[in-house]
Design a protein around this motif. Structure first.
Motif, mmCIF file in Angstrom:
data_model
loop_
_atom_site.group_PDB
_atom_site.id
_atom_site.type_symbol
_atom_site.label_atom_id
_atom_site.label_comp_id
_atom_site.label_asym_id
_atom_site.label_seq_id
_atom_site.Cartn_x
_atom_site.Cartn_y
_atom_site.Cartn_z
ATOM 1 N N HIS A 209 0.778 -1.240 0.000
ATOM 2 C CA HIS A 209 0.000 0.000 0.000
ATOM 3 C C HIS A 209 0.807 1.287 0.000
ATOM 4 C CE1 HIS A 209 0.665 -0.690 4.290
ATOM 5 N NE2 HIS A 209 0.399 0.578 4.482
ATOM 6 N N TRP A 210 2.038 1.256 0.325
ATOM 7 C CA TRP A 210 2.823 2.492 0.295
ATOM 8 C C TRP A 210 3.532 2.618 -1.039
ATOM 9 C CZ3 TRP A 210 1.303 5.321 4.037
ATOM 10 C CH2 TRP A 210 1.028 4.793 5.287
ATOM 11 N N GLY A 211 3.626 3.816 -1.529
ATOM 12 C CA GLY A 211 4.502 4.128 -2.654
ATOM 13 C C GLY A 211 5.587 5.047 -2.118
ATOM 14 N N ARG A 212 6.608 5.303 -2.911
ATOM 15 C CA ARG A 212 7.701 6.167 -2.453
ATOM 16 C C ARG A 212 8.215 6.974 -3.630
ATOM 17 N NH1 ARG A 212 11.935 8.420 -0.837
ATOM 18 N NH2 ARG A 212 13.194 7.823 0.936
ATOM 19 N N THR A 213 8.173 8.299 -3.497
ATOM 20 C CA THR A 213 8.729 9.184 -4.509
ATOM 21 C C THR A 213 10.223 9.342 -4.239
ATOM 22 O OG1 THR A 213 6.624 10.342 -4.701
ATOM 23 C CG2 THR A 213 8.571 11.471 -5.571
ATOM 24 N N LEU A 214 11.023 9.124 -5.266
ATOM 25 C CA LEU A 214 12.479 9.193 -5.136
ATOM 26 C C LEU A 214 12.998 10.483 -5.755
ATOM 27 C CD1 LEU A 214 13.194 5.494 -6.110
ATOM 28 C CD2 LEU A 214 13.281 6.490 -3.825
ATOM 29 N N SER A 215 13.994 11.064 -5.101
ATOM 30 C CA SER A 215 14.550 12.322 -5.600
ATOM 31 C C SER A 215 16.000 12.135 -6.034
ATOM 32 C CB SER A 215 14.480 13.414 -4.517
ATOM 33 O OG SER A 215 15.422 13.157 -3.502
ATOM 34 N N GLY A 216 16.409 12.997 -6.940
ATOM 35 C CA GLY A 216 17.797 12.976 -7.390
ATOM 36 C C GLY A 216 18.771 13.242 -6.263
ATOM 37 N N SER A 217 18.386 14.110 -5.329
ATOM 38 C CA SER A 217 19.308 14.427 -4.236
ATOM 39 C C SER A 217 19.524 13.226 -3.315
ATOM 40 C CB SER A 217 18.824 15.637 -3.440
ATOM 41 O OG SER A 217 17.589 15.382 -2.833
ATOM 42 N N PRO B 124 20.060 2.490 -9.209
ATOM 43 C CA PRO B 124 19.160 1.336 -9.212
ATOM 44 C C PRO B 124 19.176 0.536 -7.915
ATOM 45 C CG PRO B 124 20.966 1.027 -10.763
ATOM 46 C CD PRO B 124 21.061 2.424 -10.275
ATOM 47 N N MET B 125 20.274 0.578 -7.182
ATOM 48 C CA MET B 125 20.288 -0.134 -5.895
ATOM 49 C C MET B 125 19.400 0.579 -4.870
ATOM 50 S SD MET B 125 21.751 -2.866 -6.554
ATOM 51 C CE MET B 125 21.804 -3.574 -4.921
ATOM 52 N N LEU B 126 19.287 1.898 -4.970
ATOM 53 C CA LEU B 126 18.339 2.631 -4.125
ATOM 54 C C LEU B 126 16.913 2.251 -4.505
ATOM 55 C CD1 LEU B 126 17.527 4.726 -2.007
ATOM 56 C CD2 LEU B 126 17.819 6.492 -3.783
ATOM 57 N N VAL B 127 16.650 2.126 -5.796
ATOM 58 C CA VAL B 127 15.321 1.696 -6.249
ATOM 59 C C VAL B 127 15.026 0.299 -5.709
ATOM 60 C CG1 VAL B 127 13.866 1.199 -8.258
ATOM 61 C CG2 VAL B 127 15.450 3.142 -8.315
ATOM 62 N N PHE B 128 15.983 -0.616 -5.841
ATOM 63 C CA PHE B 128 15.805 -1.987 -5.350
ATOM 64 C C PHE B 128 15.523 -2.028 -3.853
ATOM 65 C CE2 PHE B 128 18.280 -5.446 -3.256
ATOM 66 C CZ PHE B 128 17.315 -6.431 -3.378
ATOM 67 N N THR B 129 16.359 -1.355 -3.055
ATOM 68 C CA THR B 129 16.162 -1.417 -1.607
ATOM 69 C C THR B 129 14.859 -0.734 -1.183
ATOM 70 O OG1 THR B 129 17.595 0.522 -1.269
ATOM 71 C CG2 THR B 129 18.623 -1.662 -1.064
ATOM 72 N N PHE C 22 16.656 -5.398 -13.548
ATOM 73 C CA PHE C 22 16.302 -3.987 -13.676
ATOM 74 C C PHE C 22 15.736 -3.776 -15.078
ATOM 75 C CE2 PHE C 22 19.622 -4.145 -10.467
ATOM 76 C CZ PHE C 22 19.045 -3.411 -9.445
ATOM 77 N N ASP C 23 14.470 -3.397 -15.163
ATOM 78 C CA ASP C 23 13.789 -3.286 -16.453
ATOM 79 C C ASP C 23 13.898 -1.910 -17.098
ATOM 80 O OD1 ASP C 23 12.528 -5.974 -16.612
ATOM 81 O OD2 ASP C 23 11.572 -5.295 -14.764
ATOM 82 N N ARG C 24 13.905 -0.868 -16.303
ATOM 83 C CA ARG C 24 13.958 0.490 -16.862
ATOM 84 C C ARG C 24 14.471 1.430 -15.785
ATOM 85 N NH1 ARG C 24 9.354 1.143 -19.556
ATOM 86 N NH2 ARG C 24 9.843 3.289 -20.025
ATOM 87 N N PRO C 25 15.085 2.540 -16.196
ATOM 88 C CA PRO C 25 15.582 3.496 -15.203
ATOM 89 C C PRO C 25 14.451 4.264 -14.534
ATOM 90 C CG PRO C 25 16.003 4.296 -17.433
ATOM 91 C CD PRO C 25 15.424 2.924 -17.570
ATOM 92 N N VAL C 26 14.748 4.753 -13.348
ATOM 93 C CA VAL C 26 13.842 5.622 -12.598
ATOM 94 C C VAL C 26 14.524 6.986 -12.514
ATOM 95 C CG1 VAL C 26 12.766 6.019 -10.338
ATOM 96 C CG2 VAL C 26 12.863 3.702 -11.292
ATOM 97 N N TYR C 27 13.743 8.044 -12.673
ATOM 98 C CA TYR C 27 14.277 9.406 -12.687
ATOM 99 C C TYR C 27 13.753 10.214 -11.505
ATOM 100 C CZ TYR C 27 15.794 8.285 -17.406
ATOM 101 O OH TYR C 27 16.403 7.708 -18.490
ATOM 102 N N THR D 54 7.627 8.042 -8.690
ATOM 103 C CA THR D 54 7.152 7.307 -7.522
ATOM 104 C C THR D 54 7.124 5.821 -7.864
ATOM 105 O OG1 THR D 54 5.804 9.183 -6.836
ATOM 106 C CG2 THR D 54 5.240 7.049 -5.879
ATOM 107 N N VAL D 55 7.656 5.005 -6.966
ATOM 108 C CA VAL D 55 7.669 3.557 -7.186
ATOM 109 C C VAL D 55 6.699 2.867 -6.230
ATOM 110 C CG1 VAL D 55 10.000 3.482 -8.151
ATOM 111 C CG2 VAL D 55 9.693 3.238 -5.681
ATOM 112 N N TYR D 56 6.157 1.763 -6.712
ATOM 113 C CA TYR D 56 5.198 0.941 -5.974
ATOM 114 C C TYR D 56 5.645 -0.507 -6.087
ATOM 115 C CZ TYR D 56 2.345 5.114 -6.371
ATOM 116 O OH TYR D 56 1.885 6.412 -6.295
ATOM 117 N N ALA D 57 5.141 -1.367 -5.192
ATOM 118 C CA ALA D 57 5.543 -2.772 -5.201
ATOM 119 C C ALA D 57 4.330 -3.691 -5.171
ATOM 120 C CB ALA D 57 6.440 -3.060 -3.991
#
Length: 159
Positions: free
Chosen positions: A26-34, A68-73, A98-103, A107-110
């Motif tokens: 149920h949680w998503g997470r928006t990732l930032s460049g910083s 991508p390791m930040l995306v994975f974790t 890893f299927d595609r980059p995240v910018y 926001t990522v979901y699982a």
């Protein structure tokens, strides 16, 4: 309530899982460049596509990508509440793709599916559960997938 410990059981036990069962975490997470730059620096991963927009563009990306390791974790962490919060020991990750980059700003979901459940022959009172977890961006495009396995405590010990 002073001096009292209140304990609330969290997570699912072995008997709560069944093959084919799916979980939309149920949680998503928006990732930032910083935070990606900070993560890359802290893990000594100095690949320039994670912090240099011009270099990343020259390599065919739309700008610097989230490490991508930040995306994975992050995706792994999003699945913990539903799959392993009860505290079974982590047994490993397999087939990480890893299927595609995240910018920046995505926001990522699982989502996870239970692949297998079996009792442990060497650890009475525990079962072994495996899941396939997939991570998606806000547009429902798959960004990664992996299989993970944990020991899961049983409700009642078996011998």
């Amino acid at each position: 309530m002073s001096g009292q410990t209140i304990r609330r059981e969290r997570g699912l036990l072995y008997e709560d899982f069944r093959v084919g069962q799916t979980f939309d975490h149920h949680w998503g997470r928006t990732l930032s460049g910083s935070e990606s730059k900070t993560y890359s620096t802290m893990t000594m991963n100095f690949c320039p596509i994670y912090f240099n927009d011009h270099y990343a563009a020259a390599q065919g990306y739309d700008g610097a990508v989230i490490n991508p390791m930040l995306v994975f974790t992050t995706i792994l962490g999003l699945s913990v509440e539903d799959l392993s919060e009860a505290g079974g020991p982590f047994l490993g990750i397999d087939d990480l793709v890893f299927d595609r980059p995240v910018y920046d700003g995505e926001t990522v979901y699982a989502r996870s599916e239970t692949l297998s459940c079996r009792t442990s022959s060497s650890k009475p009172g525990w079962g072994i559960v495996s899941w396939r977890t997939s991570g998606f961006n806000q547009d429902q495009q798959q960004v990664l997938s992996f299989q993970r396995t944990n020991l899961a405590r049983m409700k009642e010990k078996t011998t």
